[in-house]
Design a protein around this motif. Structure first.
Motif, PDB file in Angstrom:
ATOM      1  N   GLU A   1       0.965  -1.054  -0.069  1.00 30.07           N
ATOM      2  CA  GLU A   1       0.013   0.076  -0.028  1.00 30.07           C
ATOM      3  C   GLU A   1       0.996   1.132  -0.014  1.00 30.07           C
ATOM      4  O   GLU A   1       0.503   2.286  -0.658  1.00 30.07           O
ATOM      5  N   THR A   2       1.872   1.171   0.669  1.00 30.74           N
ATOM      6  CA  THR A   2       2.839   2.241   0.750  1.00 30.74           C
ATOM      7  C   THR A   2       3.469   2.712  -0.464  1.00 30.74           C
ATOM      8  O   THR A   2       3.400   3.514  -1.094  1.00 30.74           O
ATOM      9  N   THR A   3       4.281   1.532  -1.059  1.00 31.21           N
ATOM     10  CA  THR A   3       4.875   1.794  -2.319  1.00 31.21           C
ATOM     11  C   THR A   3       3.956   2.195  -3.361  1.00 31.21           C
ATOM     12  O   THR A   3       4.398   2.922  -4.373  1.00 31.21           O
ATOM     13  N   ARG A   4       2.780   1.592  -3.356  1.00 33.60           N
ATOM     14  CA  ARG A   4       1.663   2.008  -4.346  1.00 33.60           C
ATOM     15  C   ARG A   4       1.547   3.351  -4.472  1.00 33.60           C
ATOM     16  O   ARG A   4       1.572   4.153  -5.453  1.00 33.60           O
ATOM     17  N   ALA A   5       1.229   4.148  -3.451  1.00 25.48           N
ATOM     18  CA  ALA A   5       0.969   5.409  -3.054  1.00 25.48           C
ATOM     19  C   ALA A   5       2.218   6.394  -3.449  1.00 25.48           C
ATOM     20  O   ALA A   5       2.030   7.304  -4.122  1.00 25.48           O
ATOM     21  N   VAL A   6       3.482   5.847  -3.169  1.00 24.32           N
ATOM     22  CA  VAL A   6       4.771   6.280  -3.546  1.00 24.32           C
ATOM     23  C   VAL A   6       4.838   6.531  -5.209  1.00 24.32           C
ATOM     24  O   VAL A   6       5.137   7.562  -5.673  1.00 24.32           O
ATOM     25  N   ASP A   7       4.652   5.446  -5.712  1.00 22.52           N
ATOM     26  CA  ASP A   7       4.794   5.365  -7.170  1.00 22.52           C
ATOM     27  C   ASP A   7       3.889   6.230  -7.964  1.00 22.52           C
ATOM     28  O   ASP A   7       4.116   6.860  -8.785  1.00 22.52           O
ATOM     29  N   MET A   8       2.745   6.504  -7.342  1.00 26.65           N
ATOM     30  CA  MET A   8       1.540   7.300  -7.849  1.00 26.65           C
ATOM     31  C   MET A   8       2.196   8.655  -7.674  1.00 26.65           C
ATOM     32  O   MET A   8       1.931   9.565  -8.626  1.00 26.65           O
ATOM     33  N   ALA A   9       2.753   9.007  -6.610  1.00 24.57           N
ATOM     34  CA  ALA A   9       3.287  10.427  -6.304  1.00 24.57           C
ATOM     35  C   ALA A   9       4.282  10.922  -7.395  1.00 24.57           C
ATOM     36  O   ALA A   9       4.408  11.883  -7.785  1.00 24.57           O
ATOM     37  N   VAL A  10       5.303   9.669  -7.367  1.00 21.16           N
ATOM     38  CA  VAL A  10       6.407  10.017  -8.093  1.00 21.16           C
ATOM     39  C   VAL A  10       5.926  10.171  -9.791  1.00 21.16           C
ATOM     40  O   VAL A  10       6.538  11.299 -10.362  1.00 21.16           O
ATOM     41  N   ALA A  11       5.138   9.541 -10.289  1.00 20.62           N
ATOM     42  CA  ALA A  11       4.486   9.508 -11.618  1.00 20.62           C
ATOM     43  C   ALA A  11       3.842  10.791 -11.721  1.00 20.62           C
ATOM     44  O   ALA A  11       3.995  11.584 -12.816  1.00 20.62           O
ATOM     45  N   LEU A  12       3.042  11.269 -10.820  1.00 21.22           N
ATOM     46  CA  LEU A  12       2.397  12.599 -11.005  1.00 21.22           C
ATOM     47  C   LEU A  12       3.155  13.752 -10.720  1.00 21.22           C
ATOM     48  O   LEU A  12       2.888  15.018 -11.556  1.00 21.22           O
ATOM     49  N   ALA A  13       4.256  13.657 -10.052  1.00 21.70           N
ATOM     50  CA  ALA A  13       5.461  14.673  -9.738  1.00 21.70           C
ATOM     51  C   ALA A  13       5.992  14.898 -11.318  1.00 21.70           C
ATOM     52  O   ALA A  13       6.433  16.015 -11.628  1.00 21.70           O
ATOM     53  N   ALA A  14       6.124  14.174 -12.212  1.00 17.00           N
ATOM     54  CA  ALA A  14       6.686  14.197 -13.408  1.00 17.00           C
ATOM     55  C   ALA A  14       5.962  15.508 -14.216  1.00 17.00           C
ATOM     56  O   ALA A  14       6.584  15.862 -15.194  1.00 17.00           O
ATOM     57  N   ASP A  15       4.662  15.747 -14.001  1.00 18.10           N
ATOM     58  CA  ASP A  15       3.942  16.740 -14.590  1.00 18.10           C
ATOM     59  C   ASP A  15       4.182  17.938 -14.303  1.00 18.10           C
ATOM     60  O   ASP A  15       3.589  18.929 -14.603  1.00 18.10           O
ATOM     61  N   GLY A  16       4.811  18.148 -13.192  1.00 18.20           N
ATOM     62  CA  GLY A  16       4.963  19.549 -12.435  1.00 18.20           C
ATOM     63  C   GLY A  16       4.175  19.597 -11.247  1.00 18.20           C
ATOM     64  O   GLY A  16       3.371  18.731 -10.677  1.00 18.20           O
ATOM     65  N   PRO A  17       4.175  20.883 -10.812  1.00 20.86           N
ATOM     66  CA  PRO A  17       3.422  20.998  -9.447  1.00 20.86           C
ATOM     67  C   PRO A  17       1.812  20.817  -9.646  1.00 20.86           C
ATOM     68  O   PRO A  17       1.293  21.200 -10.471  1.00 20.86           O
ATOM     69  N   PRO A  18       1.333  20.222  -8.438  1.00 23.77           N
ATOM     70  CA  PRO A  18      -0.129  19.785  -8.673  1.00 23.77           C
ATOM     71  C   PRO A  18      -1.177  20.662  -8.553  1.00 23.77           C
ATOM     72  O   PRO A  18      -0.903  21.830  -7.807  1.00 23.77           O
ATOM     73  N   ASN A  19      -2.298  20.644  -8.929  1.00 19.46           N
ATOM     74  CA  ASN A  19      -3.330  21.281  -8.658  1.00 19.46           C
ATOM     75  C   ASN A  19      -4.322  20.581  -7.479  1.00 19.46           C
ATOM     76  O   ASN A  19      -3.905  19.188  -7.461  1.00 19.46           O
ATOM     77  N   PRO A  20      -5.088  21.127  -6.825  1.00 18.97           N
ATOM     78  CA  PRO A  20      -5.808  20.327  -5.778  1.00 18.97           C
ATOM     79  C   PRO A  20      -6.410  18.985  -6.365  1.00 18.97           C
ATOM     80  O   PRO A  20      -6.389  18.091  -5.668  1.00 18.97           O
ATOM     81  N   GLU A  21      -6.967  19.198  -7.608  1.00 15.05           N
ATOM     82  CA  GLU A  21      -7.421  17.924  -8.116  1.00 15.05           C
ATOM     83  C   GLU A  21      -6.405  16.770  -8.302  1.00 15.05           C
ATOM     84  O   GLU A  21      -6.681  15.511  -7.928  1.00 15.05           O
ATOM     85  N   THR A  22      -5.368  17.201  -8.621  1.00 15.50           N
ATOM     86  CA  THR A  22      -4.109  15.961  -8.625  1.00 15.50           C
ATOM     87  C   THR A  22      -3.627  15.644  -7.292  1.00 15.50           C
ATOM     88  O   THR A  22      -3.663  14.492  -7.262  1.00 15.50           O
ATOM     89  N   VAL A  23      -3.634  16.635  -6.259  1.00  9.87           N
ATOM     90  CA  VAL A  23      -3.473  15.976  -4.942  1.00  9.87           C
ATOM     91  C   VAL A  23      -4.409  14.944  -4.424  1.00  9.87           C
ATOM     92  O   VAL A  23      -4.124  14.090  -3.977  1.00  9.87           O
ATOM     93  N   GLU A  24      -5.711  15.425  -4.827  1.00  7.33           N
ATOM     94  CA  GLU A  24      -6.770  14.312  -4.399  1.00  7.33           C
ATOM     95  C   GLU A  24      -6.893  13.212  -5.051  1.00  7.33           C
ATOM     96  O   GLU A  24      -7.372  12.406  -4.486  1.00  7.33           O
ATOM     97  N   SER A  25      -6.287  13.235  -6.038  1.00  2.64           N
ATOM     98  CA  SER A  25      -6.276  11.820  -6.896  1.00  2.64           C
ATOM     99  C   SER A  25      -5.537  10.774  -6.122  1.00  2.64           C
ATOM    100  O   SER A  25      -5.579   9.550  -6.233  1.00  2.64           O
ATOM    101  N   LEU A  26      -4.730  11.127  -4.880  1.00  7.13           N
ATOM    102  CA  LEU A  26      -3.788  10.184  -4.219  1.00  7.13           C
ATOM    103  C   LEU A  26      -4.698   9.958  -2.868  1.00  7.13           C
ATOM    104  O   LEU A  26      -4.394   9.206  -2.020  1.00  7.13           O
ATOM    105  N   GLY A  27      -5.954  10.644  -2.675  1.00  4.36           N
ATOM    106  CA  GLY A  27      -6.669  10.540  -1.572  1.00  4.36           C
ATOM    107  C   GLY A  27      -6.514  11.754  -0.848  1.00  4.36           C
ATOM    108  O   GLY A  27      -6.373  12.775  -1.194  1.00  4.36           O
ATOM    109  N   GLY A  28      -7.418  11.456   0.472  1.00  2.85           N
ATOM    110  CA  GLY A  28      -7.399  12.632   1.334  1.00  2.85           C
ATOM    111  C   GLY A  28      -6.342  13.212   2.344  1.00  2.85           C
ATOM    112  O   GLY A  28      -6.410  14.173   2.968  1.00  2.85           O
ATOM    113  N   GLY A  29      -5.529  12.045   2.400  1.00  2.00           N
ATOM    114  CA  GLY A  29      -4.492  12.365   3.301  1.00  2.00           C
ATOM    115  C   GLY A  29      -4.714  11.880   4.781  1.00  2.00           C
ATOM    116  O   GLY A  29      -3.876  12.050   5.459  1.00  2.00           O
ATOM    117  N   TRP A  30      -5.916  11.195   4.995  1.00  2.00           N
ATOM    118  CA  TRP A  30      -6.305  10.831   6.356  1.00  2.00           C
ATOM    119  C   TRP A  30      -5.531   9.657   6.881  1.00  2.00           C
ATOM    120  O   TRP A  30      -5.512   9.191   7.941  1.00  2.00           O
TER     121      TRP A  30
END
Length: 286
Positions: A178-207
């Motif tokens: 579960e952790t490495t899946r979330a990290v892999d998603m974050a790294v892939a999204l970061a390749a597109d540059g600074p995120p907007n709120p919708e991009t951030v929320e594609s990773l979940g709510g952070g709860w």
């Protein structure tokens, strides 16, 4: 409180047990009152005790109310503490793991100081189990602590994340997914540059632990400056104080505090204490 636990262990107990004792100190600040507790402890000190203890679960060598964090009244304000942490610490016993299945993000929020130690993965995981029994909570906390350790040693953030991912997979072969899946998603999204709120929320709510870690890594990987980056870290509809705190841990390790916005620092509660603890941590674990 996690830092105070690291600083006060000495040779008497393990770092993990000392941190757990410090968590119990924090628990008192959220369940008791400053005035009543200090009055009662002062009475106990006047009366004397055979074993020298100052309260439930506290070692006689602990810093204590007179010169530790418990002596600072501002820390006794209610901070909307998480139910998981409160219920897990309610028995007041050091070294006891809770009976729950929680992977709340609180365990990641407090794991950055463990990156200063010689065993960041082991210490972060064990300290996670003081309050959160779900293995993903421990893995996510360990991931952040190890990234912090590598950045402190001179790695850039992307390299630290890649190395940590490999180490975490080896260290937690059955529970890292579960952790490495979330990290892999974050790294892939970061390749597109600074995120907007919708991009951030594609990773979940952070709860939960892995979501908060992933969001914070995404924002930190695309960091520009303090103000814009931390604003991105808290501009979403989830657990924003947690993702802001974890992102701040990462940026502080990368950049230091020299360029923090002065107008933010002027409003920071407890700044002298925070600065003192940071300096003492860096000196104690160079």
């Amino acid at each position: 409180f996690a830092i105070e636990g690291l600083l006060t262990a000495g040779d008497r107990v393990s770092l993990a047990d000392s941190v757990h004792e410090a968590f119990l100190d924090w628990y008192r600040t959220q369940t008791e009152t400053f005035a009543a507790t200090h009055s009662a402890d002062a009475d106990d000190d006047d009366a004397g005790s055979a074993d020298g203890e100052t309260g439930v679960g506290r070692s006689p060598v602990r810093v204590g109310l007179v010169d530790g964090l418990l002596a600072e009244e501002w820390l006794w304000s209610m901070r909307a503490p998480g139910h998981t942490c409160l219920s897990a610490l309610a028995n007041g016993r050091v070294g006891v793991r809770p009976v729950n299945n929680s992977k709340g993000c609180g365990t990641v929020m407090r794991s950055a100081p463990f990156g200063f130690t010689a065993s960041p993965i082991e210490l972060a995981a064990e300290s996670s189990f003081h309050t959160h029994a779900h293995p993903t909570a421990a893995v996510s906390a360990a991931f952040l602590a190890h990234v912090i350790a590598l950045v402190l040693a001179g790695d850039d953030l992307a390299g630290a994340i890649a190395t940590t991912r490999s180490v975490i997979v080896d260290h937690f072969p059955d529970t890292h997914q579960e952790t490495t899946r979330a990290v892999d998603m974050a790294v892939a999204l970061a390749a597109d540059g600074p995120p907007n709120p919708e991009t951030v929320e594609s990773l979940g709510g952070g709860w939960i632990a892995e979501e908060a870690l992933g969001i914070s890594l995404l924002v930190a990987l695309t960091a520009t400056d303090w103000r814009e980056t931390l604003t991105r870290a808290v501009t979403h509809s989830g657990d924003t104080d947690s993702t802001g705190a974890i992102t701040g841990n990462l940026l502080g390790t990368l950049w230091g505090d020299q360029d923090l916005p002065a107008d933010w620092l002027s409003q920071l509660e407890g700044k002298p204490t925070i600065t003192r603890l940071a300096n003492e941590l860096a000196a104690a674990f160079p």
